[in-house]
Design a protein around this motif. Structure first.
Motif, PDB file in Angstrom:
ATOM      1  N   ARG A  81       0.824  -1.227   0.168  1.00 50.10           N
ATOM      2  CA  ARG A  81       0.003  -0.086   0.023  1.00 50.10           C
ATOM      3  C   ARG A  81       0.931   1.358  -0.085  1.00 50.10           C
ATOM      4  NH1 ARG A  81      -4.366  -1.317   3.795  1.00 50.10           N
ATOM      5  NH2 ARG A  81      -5.691  -2.317   2.805  1.00 50.10           N
ATOM      6  N   ARG A  82       2.089   1.123   0.541  1.00 54.06           N
ATOM      7  CA  ARG A  82       2.815   2.254   0.697  1.00 54.06           C
ATOM      8  C   ARG A  82       3.322   2.498  -1.087  1.00 54.06           C
ATOM      9  NH1 ARG A  82       7.510   1.811   5.022  1.00 54.06           N
ATOM     10  NH2 ARG A  82       8.269   3.228   3.643  1.00 54.06           N
ATOM     11  N   LYS A  83       3.318   1.686  -1.860  1.00 52.17           N
ATOM     12  CA  LYS A  83       3.427   2.131  -3.021  1.00 52.17           C
ATOM     13  C   LYS A  83       2.296   2.542  -3.937  1.00 52.17           C
ATOM     14  CE  LYS A  83       7.122  -1.310  -3.669  1.00 52.17           C
ATOM     15  NZ  LYS A  83       7.154  -2.157  -2.484  1.00 52.17           N
ATOM     16  N   MET A  84       1.209   2.664  -3.137  1.00 53.91           N
ATOM     17  CA  MET A  84      -0.145   3.245  -3.911  1.00 53.91           C
ATOM     18  C   MET A  84      -0.396   4.784  -3.358  1.00 53.91           C
ATOM     19  SD  MET A  84      -2.516  -0.147  -3.807  1.00 53.91           S
ATOM     20  CE  MET A  84      -2.099  -1.670  -3.927  1.00 53.91           C
ATOM     21  N   VAL A 103       1.974  17.284   4.319  1.00 55.02           N
ATOM     22  CA  VAL A 103       2.615  16.376   3.431  1.00 55.02           C
ATOM     23  C   VAL A 103       3.963  15.692   4.303  1.00 55.02           C
ATOM     24  CG1 VAL A 103       4.036  16.678   1.272  1.00 55.02           C
ATOM     25  CG2 VAL A 103       2.165  18.184   1.819  1.00 55.02           C
ATOM     26  N   ALA A 104       4.419  16.430   5.217  1.00 57.25           N
ATOM     27  CA  ALA A 104       5.510  15.738   5.953  1.00 57.25           C
ATOM     28  C   ALA A 104       4.777  14.589   6.690  1.00 57.25           C
ATOM     29  CB  ALA A 104       6.014  16.598   6.938  1.00 57.25           C
ATOM     30  N   PHE A 105       3.301  14.385   7.103  1.00 61.16           N
ATOM     31  CA  PHE A 105       3.034  13.472   7.763  1.00 61.16           C
ATOM     32  C   PHE A 105       3.420  12.039   7.407  1.00 61.16           C
ATOM     33  CE2 PHE A 105      -0.323  10.596   9.213  1.00 61.16           C
ATOM     34  CZ  PHE A 105      -0.419  10.835  10.668  1.00 61.16           C
ATOM     35  N   PRO A 106       3.044  11.460   6.180  1.00 67.04           N
ATOM     36  CA  PRO A 106       3.509  10.188   5.596  1.00 67.04           C
ATOM     37  C   PRO A 106       5.214   9.828   5.775  1.00 67.04           C
ATOM     38  CG  PRO A 106       2.595  11.372   3.626  1.00 67.04           C
ATOM     39  CD  PRO A 106       2.643  12.186   5.179  1.00 67.04           C
ATOM     40  N   VAL A 122       9.315  17.544   1.299  1.00 71.66           N
ATOM     41  CA  VAL A 122       8.120  18.324   1.346  1.00 71.66           C
ATOM     42  C   VAL A 122       8.213  19.378   0.483  1.00 71.66           C
ATOM     43  CG1 VAL A 122       6.612  19.549   2.813  1.00 71.66           C
ATOM     44  CG2 VAL A 122       7.684  17.488   3.755  1.00 71.66           C
ATOM     45  N   LEU A 123       9.285  20.157   0.516  1.00 68.42           N
ATOM     46  CA  LEU A 123       9.337  21.415  -0.530  1.00 68.42           C
ATOM     47  C   LEU A 123       9.284  21.042  -1.891  1.00 68.42           C
ATOM     48  CD1 LEU A 123      11.500  23.986   1.725  1.00 68.42           C
ATOM     49  CD2 LEU A 123       8.918  23.906   1.505  1.00 68.42           C
ATOM     50  N   LEU A 124      10.012  19.939  -2.044  1.00 70.48           N
ATOM     51  CA  LEU A 124       9.956  19.399  -3.554  1.00 70.48           C
ATOM     52  C   LEU A 124       8.609  19.104  -4.052  1.00 70.48           C
ATOM     53  CD1 LEU A 124      13.321  17.151  -3.896  1.00 70.48           C
ATOM     54  CD2 LEU A 124      12.536  19.158  -5.092  1.00 70.48           C
ATOM     55  N   LYS A 125       7.750  18.208  -2.964  1.00 76.76           N
ATOM     56  CA  LYS A 125       6.509  17.694  -3.483  1.00 76.76           C
ATOM     57  C   LYS A 125       5.580  19.066  -3.634  1.00 76.76           C
ATOM     58  CE  LYS A 125       8.007  13.636  -3.294  1.00 76.76           C
ATOM     59  NZ  LYS A 125       8.376  12.805  -4.386  1.00 76.76           N
ATOM     60  N   LEU A 126       5.840  19.978  -2.686  1.00 75.56           N
ATOM     61  CA  LEU A 126       4.924  21.022  -2.810  1.00 75.56           C
ATOM     62  C   LEU A 126       5.118  22.053  -4.030  1.00 75.56           C
ATOM     63  CD1 LEU A 126       4.226  22.145   0.628  1.00 75.56           C
ATOM     64  CD2 LEU A 126       2.914  21.193  -0.581  1.00 75.56           C
ATOM     65  N   GLU A 127       6.473  22.103  -4.324  1.00 74.34           N
ATOM     66  CA  GLU A 127       6.956  22.901  -5.795  1.00 74.34           C
ATOM     67  C   GLU A 127       6.403  22.057  -7.065  1.00 74.34           C
ATOM     68  OE1 GLU A 127       8.949  25.376  -6.201  1.00 74.34           O
ATOM     69  OE2 GLU A 127       9.194  25.313  -8.234  1.00 74.34           O
ATOM     70  N   ILE A 156       1.928  11.775  -3.056  1.00 73.35           N
ATOM     71  CA  ILE A 156       3.128  11.577  -3.594  1.00 73.35           C
ATOM     72  C   ILE A 156       4.399  11.585  -2.870  1.00 73.35           C
ATOM     73  CG2 ILE A 156       2.375  12.023  -5.983  1.00 73.35           C
ATOM     74  CD1 ILE A 156       3.794  14.507  -5.986  1.00 73.35           C
ATOM     75  N   ALA A 157       4.070  11.911  -1.508  1.00 75.79           N
ATOM     76  CA  ALA A 157       5.154  12.241  -0.568  1.00 75.79           C
ATOM     77  C   ALA A 157       6.245  10.917  -0.575  1.00 75.79           C
ATOM     78  CB  ALA A 157       4.799  12.440   0.686  1.00 75.79           C
ATOM     79  N   LEU A 158       5.648   9.786  -0.520  1.00 76.41           N
ATOM     80  CA  LEU A 158       6.523   8.317  -0.346  1.00 76.41           C
ATOM     81  C   LEU A 158       6.888   7.901  -1.912  1.00 76.41           C
ATOM     82  CD1 LEU A 158       4.594   6.664   2.484  1.00 76.41           C
ATOM     83  CD2 LEU A 158       6.784   7.675   2.488  1.00 76.41           C
TER      84      LEU A 158
END
Ligand code: ATP
Length: 265
Positions: A81-84, A103-106, A122-127, A156-158
Motif C-alpha cells: 500500500r505504501r506504493k499506492m 505533506v510531511a505526515f506520511p 516536502v518542499l520538492l513535492k509542494l513545488e 506522492i510524498a512517499l
C-alpha cells in the motif's frame, strides 16, 4: 518484467445480494494514465478499494506488481500500500496541521528520515504541485483546488508507483480543473507514475488518458485509447459519452417491480 502494474482477472464482487462486478478483467499499464469511467454508483470507487486491498473480491484475483493483493499477509499488504498513493474525492487534509505538516505526515509516519531531509522532500513535492509558497498555510486558508493539490503532494510524498485519483475534478472551476489535468499529466510523465483516474468527466479525462475503460451493467462495456473509444460503435459507449438519459444503460437502481412494491406482491 511485465508492462502491467495491475492486473484484474475474472473478478466478481457482491454487496449482499447485489452483484457489483461480474467476471471483470482489466489491466493497468506501467507509467500510463488509465481512465475508469462509468455512471454514478456503478462501482468505480469500489474498484479502487479492491485494488488497494480494502475490499476483497468474491472470486477472481487482483495483482499489483505481480503480487496477489488478497492472498498476501497483512504486513506485505501494508508494504504494498505504501506504493499506492490515493487521492479520494473528499481529499481530506488534516485540518489542524499546516500544508507542510500534512505533506510531511506520511514521511514522519513511515520513514526514518531526518527532519532536514523531510523538509527538502516536502518542499520538492509542494513545488511539483505549485504550492511551495503555501507551505505554512492551514487547510482552511486554501481554495478547493489548492486543497486538492496539497492532498496530491501528500499522496506522492512517499514516491508511490501508482496514484489513484477518485473524481479529481468534482466541484472544480474550469481553471482549477485545467491545472489539475495538467498536473496529473505532468506528474505521470516526470515521475513515471502510473495513474488511474476515476471520473465521469468524459471530455476532460479523454484529453489526458492513454487508455480508457467504461464500466456499466456490472462489467466493462468499452475499452481502448481515447480515439478508439470516441469512434466506438457500441450503443452503450455512445450513450455514456453523449450523456444520454435513455439507452441500454439503465439509470434506475435495481429494485422490485413497481407492482410488487405497491401491491405487496
Ligand atoms: N459500504 C457499502 N455497503 C453497501 N453497499 C455499498 C457500500 N459502498 C458502496 N456501496 C454500493 O456499491 C455501489 C458502488 O458504489 P461506488 O461508490 O463504488 O460507485 P461509484 O461508481 O464510485 O459511484 P459515484 O460515481 O457516484 O461515486 C453503489 O451502488 C453503492 O450503493
Amino acid at each position: 518484467m511485465t508492462n502491467n502494474l495491475i492486473s484484474v482477472e475474472n473478478m466478481t464482487f457482491n454487496r449482499g445480494e447485489r452483484v457489483i462486478y461480474d467476471n471483470v478483467s482489466l489491466k493497468v499499464q506501467r507509467g500510463k494514465i488509465t481512465a475508469i469511467m462509468g455512471p454514478s454508483g456503478i462501482g468505480k470507487t469500489t474498484l479502487l478499494k479492491l485494488i488497494g486491498g480494502q475490499l476483497a473480491p468474491d472470486s477472481g484475483r487482483v495483482e499489483f506488481m505481480g503480487q496477489d493483493v488478497h492472498a498476501i499477509k497483512r504486513s506485505e499488504l501494508y508494504n504494498l500500500r505504501r506504493k499506492m498513493g490515493m487521492l479520494f474525492q473528499s481529499g481530506a487534509l488534516f485540518t489542524n496541521m499546516s500544508v507542510f505538516d500534512n505533506v510531511a505526515f506520511p514521511l514522519r509516519e513511515h520513514t526514518q528520515m531526518s527532519e532536514a531531509l523531510i523538509k527538502t522532500v516536502v518542499l520538492l513535492k509542494l513545488e511539483a504541485v505549485g504550492l511551495r509558497g503555501a507551505s505554512q498555510l492551514m487547510p482552511s486558508e486554501l481554495s478547493g483546488g489548492m486543497a486538492r493539490r496539497a492532498a496530491l503532494a501528500r499522496a506522492i510524498a512517499l514516491d508511490p508507483e501508482l496514484i489513484m485519483y477518485d473524481e479529481p475534478f468534482a466541484g472544480q472551476d474550469p481553471i482549477s480543473l485545467g491545472v489539475l489535468l495538467e498536473l496529473i499529466k505532468s506528474l505521470s510523465n516526470a515521475l513515471k507514475l502510473t495513474s488511474i483516474v476515476v471520473t465521469h468527466d468524459v471530455t476532460e479525462v479523454l484529453s489526458i488518458a492513454d487508455y480508457v475503460y467504461i464500466l456499466a451493467n456490472k462489467t466493462i462495456i468499452g475499452e481502448g485509447t481515447p480515439s478508439q473509444i470516441q469512434q466506438s460503435e457500441s450503443e452503450l459507449v455512445q450513450q455514456f459519452l453523449g450523456g444520454k438519459a435513455h439507452g441500454p444503460v439503465p439509470f434506475h437502481f435495481a429494485a422490485k417491480e413497481l407492482s410488487a412494491e405497491f401491491l405487496g406482491r
